[in-house]
Design an enzyme around this catalytic site. Structure first.
Site, mmCIF file in Angstrom:
data_model
loop_
_atom_site.group_PDB
_atom_site.id
_atom_site.type_symbol
_atom_site.label_atom_id
_atom_site.label_comp_id
_atom_site.label_asym_id
_atom_site.label_seq_id
_atom_site.Cartn_x
_atom_site.Cartn_y
_atom_site.Cartn_z
ATOM 1 N N CYS A 175 41.950 30.237 43.645
ATOM 2 C CA CYS A 175 42.595 31.424 43.066
ATOM 3 C C CYS A 175 44.089 31.228 42.869
ATOM 4 C CB CYS A 175 42.345 32.632 43.964
ATOM 5 S SG CYS A 175 42.936 32.382 45.646
ATOM 6 N N LYS B 48 29.074 40.477 53.447
ATOM 7 C CA LYS B 48 28.151 40.097 52.366
ATOM 8 C C LYS B 48 28.697 38.798 51.782
ATOM 9 C CE LYS B 48 27.191 39.910 48.464
ATOM 10 N NZ LYS B 48 26.910 38.584 47.828
ATOM 11 N N GLU C 117 41.586 41.160 46.672
ATOM 12 C CA GLU C 117 42.270 39.876 46.462
ATOM 13 C C GLU C 117 41.557 39.189 45.312
ATOM 14 O OE1 GLU C 117 42.429 37.779 50.170
ATOM 15 O OE2 GLU C 117 43.620 39.333 51.095
ATOM 16 N N GLU D 207 41.665 33.611 33.466
ATOM 17 C CA GLU D 207 41.436 32.643 34.541
ATOM 18 C C GLU D 207 40.190 31.816 34.228
ATOM 19 O OE1 GLU D 207 39.732 34.046 38.278
ATOM 20 O OE2 GLU D 207 41.286 32.964 39.356
HETATM 21 P P1 NAD Z 1 32.740 37.433 42.070
HETATM 22 O O1 NAD Z 1 33.605 38.616 41.861
HETATM 23 O O2 NAD Z 1 31.726 37.098 41.064
HETATM 24 O O3 NAD Z 1 31.962 37.545 43.459
HETATM 25 C C1 NAD Z 1 32.636 37.731 44.688
HETATM 26 C C2 NAD Z 1 31.711 38.453 45.643
HETATM 27 O O4 NAD Z 1 31.459 39.757 45.149
HETATM 28 C C3 NAD Z 1 30.349 37.785 45.831
HETATM 29 O O5 NAD Z 1 29.977 37.866 47.189
HETATM 30 C C4 NAD Z 1 29.442 38.657 44.978
HETATM 31 O O6 NAD Z 1 28.120 38.651 45.406
HETATM 32 C C5 NAD Z 1 30.068 40.024 45.168
HETATM 33 N N1 NAD Z 1 29.760 40.999 44.120
HETATM 34 C C6 NAD Z 1 29.478 40.758 42.813
HETATM 35 N N2 NAD Z 1 29.227 41.932 42.176
HETATM 36 C C7 NAD Z 1 29.378 42.913 43.089
HETATM 37 C C8 NAD Z 1 29.259 44.340 43.034
HETATM 38 N N3 NAD Z 1 28.937 44.983 41.913
HETATM 39 N N4 NAD Z 1 29.497 45.044 44.167
HETATM 40 C C9 NAD Z 1 29.828 44.412 45.311
HETATM 41 N N5 NAD Z 1 29.936 43.072 45.432
HETATM 42 C C10 NAD Z 1 29.714 42.331 44.320
HETATM 43 O O7 NAD Z 1 33.737 36.210 42.305
HETATM 44 P P2 NAD Z 1 33.363 34.685 42.521
HETATM 45 O O8 NAD Z 1 32.948 34.094 41.235
HETATM 46 O O9 NAD Z 1 32.465 34.564 43.707
HETATM 47 O O10 NAD Z 1 34.771 34.081 42.976
HETATM 48 C C11 NAD Z 1 35.729 33.594 42.113
HETATM 49 C C12 NAD Z 1 36.838 34.610 41.950
HETATM 50 O O11 NAD Z 1 37.415 34.901 43.229
HETATM 51 C C13 NAD Z 1 37.981 34.083 41.108
HETATM 52 O O12 NAD Z 1 38.422 35.079 40.242
HETATM 53 C C14 NAD Z 1 39.062 33.761 42.141
HETATM 54 O O13 NAD Z 1 40.368 33.754 41.635
HETATM 55 C C15 NAD Z 1 38.838 34.841 43.135
HETATM 56 N N6 NAD Z 1 39.418 34.473 44.436
HETATM 57 C C16 NAD Z 1 40.525 35.165 44.853
HETATM 58 C C17 NAD Z 1 41.141 34.811 46.049
HETATM 59 C C18 NAD Z 1 42.363 35.550 46.546
HETATM 60 O O14 NAD Z 1 42.681 35.413 47.720
HETATM 61 N N7 NAD Z 1 43.048 36.318 45.714
HETATM 62 C C19 NAD Z 1 40.611 33.781 46.828
HETATM 63 C C20 NAD Z 1 39.482 33.098 46.354
HETATM 64 C C21 NAD Z 1 38.888 33.467 45.158
#
Ligand code: NAD
Length: 489
Positions: free
Chosen positions: A291, A183, A258, A389
């Site tokens: 991140c 997804k 992650e 963050e």
């Molecule tokens: P997000 O949590 O808003 O979304 C991530 C994914 O989750 C998207 O595909 C979204 O559609 C999906 N999602 C949202 N709600 C959901 C639900 N209820 N059930 C299932 N899936 C759902 O995050 P974002 O804004 O896309 O990304 C930024 C975040 O990602 C930051 O916090 C960043 O630090 C983190 N990040 C972490 C790493 C790592 O390796 N630790 C790497 C990159 C980004």
């Protein structure tokens, strides 16, 4: 569900806005709009999947699983290596689509990030071929450890590096013998759609790799709750991670989370000053939407004045602008909604008494989603900006007098994704490295990531480790076979 919609032309590359299920493009009656952060123009309408599309994709993955698993690592490796080759043959298209979709720098995408996508697939295919569980004898019993494929993996990725992060999950999941449903992020779904094209071009059997586009709360939630999904690997925010963790707990499904970070970058006076300064300024990469970024700069007091001056001078030289231009260092934020979130953090930090050393708002020259590289100094200890963050080009700088104080400041956060230390003293590097709580600690370097190393976060930055064997321990059902020694003819 409809059969197929017209491809969208993104900077000369034809990209499908549809799902990819069981080897076929499938569209949905409802769609969502995707906007380019470069100029806030509409890139296209993408199929909005939900329960029905997830059901179809999980079913396709379930049907493809037995044959894929039965191939064994060496039977699967040629498919995956071909997939890596196909990705490598399309690096330019991938880079321009990703940049247009999420605003990341084109040069970095072309030269590094997209190649990493191919590397992720090839690395895990090769690792699986040599993966051998241990074996030993104890009390007259011969023990051996086996890595069995576990079924259908649900993979959910964020928008900041969507292609690289999807391959980081797809590589080990498929190499382990699982089939996958991905997804992609709704703000940047297009390079994952290209990945489906590449899987087809590489000849992956239908149903082995499926993509369902959609909104997180619909398609994402349906995927994590699906009874036939045996692994959930998620990269994204802490808030979503908590929701997904609960969904996984309901079904007792292993989950890898992650999540975000608020990582310290600790600069001791005995370090290579220029290298530390360069690295600190490098935290504005991808407009701070990284991140692992070391967003809390902690500097030993004796060099703090010079360091702040160096940051001010260096920041003036950073070119903010169109991420497609080679001279650009800092591109746009992903969406207006995200820009407003970043602005909110900056305004609240100011209101709490933090001092803006430079930056602090949208570029007056560029407008749009172009936020100036920003540094806060003299930040009150309890300010939100030191804890939450921001995920934008916003750094804080605090000072310390002693090693103990540096460690205390570094650990004063709920996150624990990474930490970076600059020092000329190896003993100190070892002491501080051991004392900070983080999944990865870099010393006199930043962002070094070998795929054999464990990767993940401590505290609220996540659960689990991936990379090398850790990926297979997560994606596989690890089995112990215990045979009574001498019990066979
Ligand atoms: P997000 O949590 O808003 O979304 C991530 C994914 O989750 C998207 O595909 C979204 O559609 C999906 N999602 C949202 N709600 C959901 C639900 N209820 N059930 C299932 N899936 C759902 O995050 P974002 O804004 O896309 O990304 C930024 C975040 O990602 C930051 O916090 C960043 O630090 C983190 N990040 C972490 C790493 C790592 O390796 N630790 C790497 C990159 C980004």
């Amino acid at each position: 569900m409809l059969t197929q919609s017209k491809r969208i032309n993104i900077a000369g590359v034809e990209v499908s806005p549809d799902h990819y299920i069981g080897g076929k493009r499938v569209s949905s009656a409802s769609t969502f709009q995707v906007i380019s952060p470069i100029d806030e123009s509409v890139m296209g309408e993408v199929a909005a999947g939900g329960q029905a599309e997830i059901d179809l994709a999980v079913q396709a993955a379930k049907e493809a699983f037995p044959a894929w698993a039965a191939l064994g690592p060496s039977g699967r490796a040629p498919y995956l290596k071909k997939l890596a080759d196909v990705i490598e043959a399309h690096l330019e298209e991938l880079a321009i689509v990703e940049t247009t979709n999420n605003g990341s720098l084109l040069e970095a995408s072309r030269l590094r990030v997209m190649k990493r996508g191919a590397m992720n697939i090839r690395f895990f295919a090769e690792w699986a071929e040599t993966l051998k569980g241990e074996s030993w004898e104890a009390n007259g019993v011969q023990y051996s450890v086996h890595y069995d494929p576990s079924g259908v993996s649900g993979l959910i990725t964020p928008w900041n590096a969507p292609f690289m992060l999807s391959t980081w999950k797809v590589g080990p999941a498929l190499a382990a013998g699982n089939t996958v449903v991905i997804k992609p992020p709704e703000w940047a779904p297009f390079t994952c759609s290209l990945l489906a094209d590449f899987a087809e071009e590489a000849g992956l059997p239908a149903g082995v790799l499926n993509v369902v586009q959609g909104i997180g709360e619909d398609a994402g939630a349906a995927l994590t709750a699906h009874p036939d999904v045996t692994r959930i690997s998620f990269t994204g925010s802490e808030e979503t991670g908590k929701i997904i963790g609960k969904a996984a707990a309901d079904r007792i499904v292993p989950v890898s989370l992650e999540l975000g970070g608020k990582s310290p970058l600790i600069v001791f006076a005995d370090c290579d000053f220029a290298a530390a300064l360069r690295t600190a300024l490098g935290q504005y990469d991808n407009a701070g939407q990284v991140c692992l970024a070391g967003t809390r700069i902690l500097v030993e007091e004796s060099i703090a004045k010079d360091f702040i001056e160096g940051m001010k001078t260096g920041a003036k030289e950073l070119v903010l602008g169109d991420p497609r231009k080679p001279e650009t260092h800092v591109g746009p934020l992903i969406t207006r909604e995200h820009l407003e979130r970043v602005q909110g953090f900056v305004e609240r930090a100011r209101a709490a008494g933090a001092e803006v050393a430079y930056g602090g708002g949208v570029s007056s020259a560029l407008g749009g989603l172009y936020f100036e590289p920003t540094l806060f100094i003299n930040v009150p200890e309890d300010a939100e900006i030191l804890q939450r963050e921001v995920f934008g080009p916003v750094l804080t700088l605090q000072t310390f007098k002693t090693e103990e104080e540096a460690i205390a400041l570094a650990n004063h956060t709920d996150y624990g994704l990474a930490a970076t230390i600059f020092t000329g003293d190896e003993e100190r590097a070892n002491r501080v490295g051991a004392a900070v709580t983080a999944g990865t600690v870099w010393v006199n370097t930043f962002f070094a990531r070998d795929l054999s190393a464990p990767f993940g976060g401590a505290k609220n930055s996540g659960i689990g480790r991936e990379g090398g064997n850790w990926s297979f321990e997560f994606f596989c059902d690890v089995k112990t076979l215990a045979k009574r020694s001498g019990s066979f003819q």
